[in-house]
Design an enzyme around this catalytic site. Sequence first.
Site, PDB file in Angstrom:
ATOM      1  N   LYS A   1       0.831  -1.201   0.000  1.00 55.24           N
ATOM      2  CA  LYS A   1       0.000   0.000   0.000  1.00 55.24           C
ATOM      3  C   LYS A   1       0.871   1.259   0.000  1.00 55.24           C
ATOM      4  O   LYS A   1       2.055   1.192   0.276  1.00 55.24           O
ATOM      5  CB  LYS A   1      -0.937  -0.007   1.213  1.00 55.24           C
ATOM      6  CG  LYS A   1      -1.850  -1.229   1.266  1.00 55.24           C
ATOM      7  CD  LYS A   1      -2.686  -1.367   0.009  1.00 55.24           C
ATOM      8  CE  LYS A   1      -3.743  -2.452   0.079  1.00 55.24           C
ATOM      9  NZ  LYS A   1      -3.215  -3.823   0.123  1.00 55.24           N
TER      10      LYS A   1
HETATM   11  C1  PLP Z   1      -9.566  -3.336  -1.899  1.00 54.20           C
HETATM   12  C2  PLP Z   1      -8.959  -4.070  -0.752  1.00 54.20           C
HETATM   13  N1  PLP Z   1      -9.694  -4.288   0.347  1.00 54.20           N
HETATM   14  C3  PLP Z   1      -9.208  -4.945   1.408  1.00 54.20           C
HETATM   15  C4  PLP Z   1      -7.932  -5.444   1.419  1.00 54.20           C
HETATM   16  C5  PLP Z   1      -7.473  -6.251   2.589  1.00 54.20           C
HETATM   17  O1  PLP Z   1      -6.438  -5.671   3.311  1.00 54.20           O
HETATM   18  P1  PLP Z   1      -5.448  -6.581   4.173  1.00 54.20           P
HETATM   19  O2  PLP Z   1      -4.566  -7.310   3.232  1.00 54.20           O
HETATM   20  O3  PLP Z   1      -4.700  -5.567   5.001  1.00 54.20           O
HETATM   21  O4  PLP Z   1      -6.277  -7.476   5.019  1.00 54.20           O
HETATM   22  C6  PLP Z   1      -7.110  -5.241   0.315  1.00 54.20           C
HETATM   23  C7  PLP Z   1      -5.741  -5.772   0.310  1.00 54.20           C
HETATM   24  O5  PLP Z   1      -4.974  -5.676  -0.575  1.00 54.20           O
HETATM   25  C8  PLP Z   1      -7.640  -4.548  -0.807  1.00 54.20           C
HETATM   26  O6  PLP Z   1      -6.913  -4.357  -1.916  1.00 54.20           O
END
Ligand code: PLP
Length: 376
Positions: free
Chosen positions: A184
């Site tokens: 990110k």
């Molecule tokens: C659009 C979106 N939502 C949620 C997430 C989930 O985040 P995490 O990997 O921190 O659980 C991601 C992860 O890449 C994502 O791209």
Amino acid sequence: MTDFIPVNEPLLDGNERKYLLQCIETGWISSEGPFVKEFEEKFAARMGRKHGIAVSNGTAAIDAAIEALNIGAGDEVIMPTFTIISCISQIVRNGGVPVLVDSDPLTWNMDVTQIEAKITTRTKAIMIVHIFGLPVDVEPVLDIAKRHNLKVIEDAAEMHGQTYKGKPCGSFGDISTFSFYPNKHITTGEGGMILTDDDALAETCRSLRNLCFQAQKRFVHERLGWNMRMTNMQAALGLAQLERLDEFVERKRRMGALYTELLRDAPGLQLPLPNTNYAENIYWVFGVVVDESSGLDAESAMKKLAEKGVGTRPFFYPMHLQPVFRKAGLFQGEEHQVAARISQQGFYVPSGMALTDSQVRDVAEAVKQILNGANA
Ligand SMILES: Cc1ncc(COP(=O)(O)O)c(C=O)c1O
């Protein structure tokens, strides 16, 4: 090209080391440490929100949002099919009904023109998920939500520093969520954030994050929560990264512009839109869609690029095609052609914060070669 170019590498050369050392020197390593609150406050302020609740990852943030909004049995949530599983899991676990819409073929975001026709008496919320670097066209969604008295959940996991018509992404949902995974724009290793302006929702999310312990009778529970706490060490990283958010967005925009310049004329390759009339792309990732006429699909293109030392990742696999839901009888007979096509033909190339211009040039060259069949 000699060295493998990974799909992502974060940049941790600001105050990360200094703040992490402070955690170790002071002994504050748990979620009780002072950086957590500071990160919550600064991140919320940056996104123009009243409350920030730091959690263990972006998926947890969405889980808590669904639970806090009491989305339960039979409640319908309108959301994109083209997204990550994180968006849908808690809706399904709670017995809710995800109602899917297809993607826009140019931005790859949910096609907001499909939303209103999906509203029923059981619809409780709309979930916006900003995809890859351009925001969803938010205004029509907010308008529909207001007219139909629906909640809005905004998954801004990929959208740190992005704006929609000048307003920060992450400022649009009754609850908005972020991820701080290392790919990110800013990272805490693993981590997430819930944002809201609603005092009661914030309180509920704080409680859900912390096992719903109670202030008076700690180990007596009225509701089931999770341990989704963020540690002081993660928040230390987050603070150091947040200091550089503008620089990181700028960096990604330059990377996106360079890729675009180098790949603009590549045959049969759809590139991300540099902008729409409401936002300029921040290129969370640089996604491409290969045309079927090239004889390639995402899988074969990614294999060829790996042979050339270039790391890639596939696009999301649409929710309506997920075996876990199909087996459970969900989404039977549903078709969402745009999402199905881009998941078959789309992938993203290296675009991490540490990527150099020279690596971008090498990647672009490799992409052009595979499209020209040069390595056949
Ligand atoms: C659009 C979106 N939502 C949620 C997430 C989930 O985040 P995490 O990997 O921190 O659980 C991601 C992860 O890449 C994502 O791209």
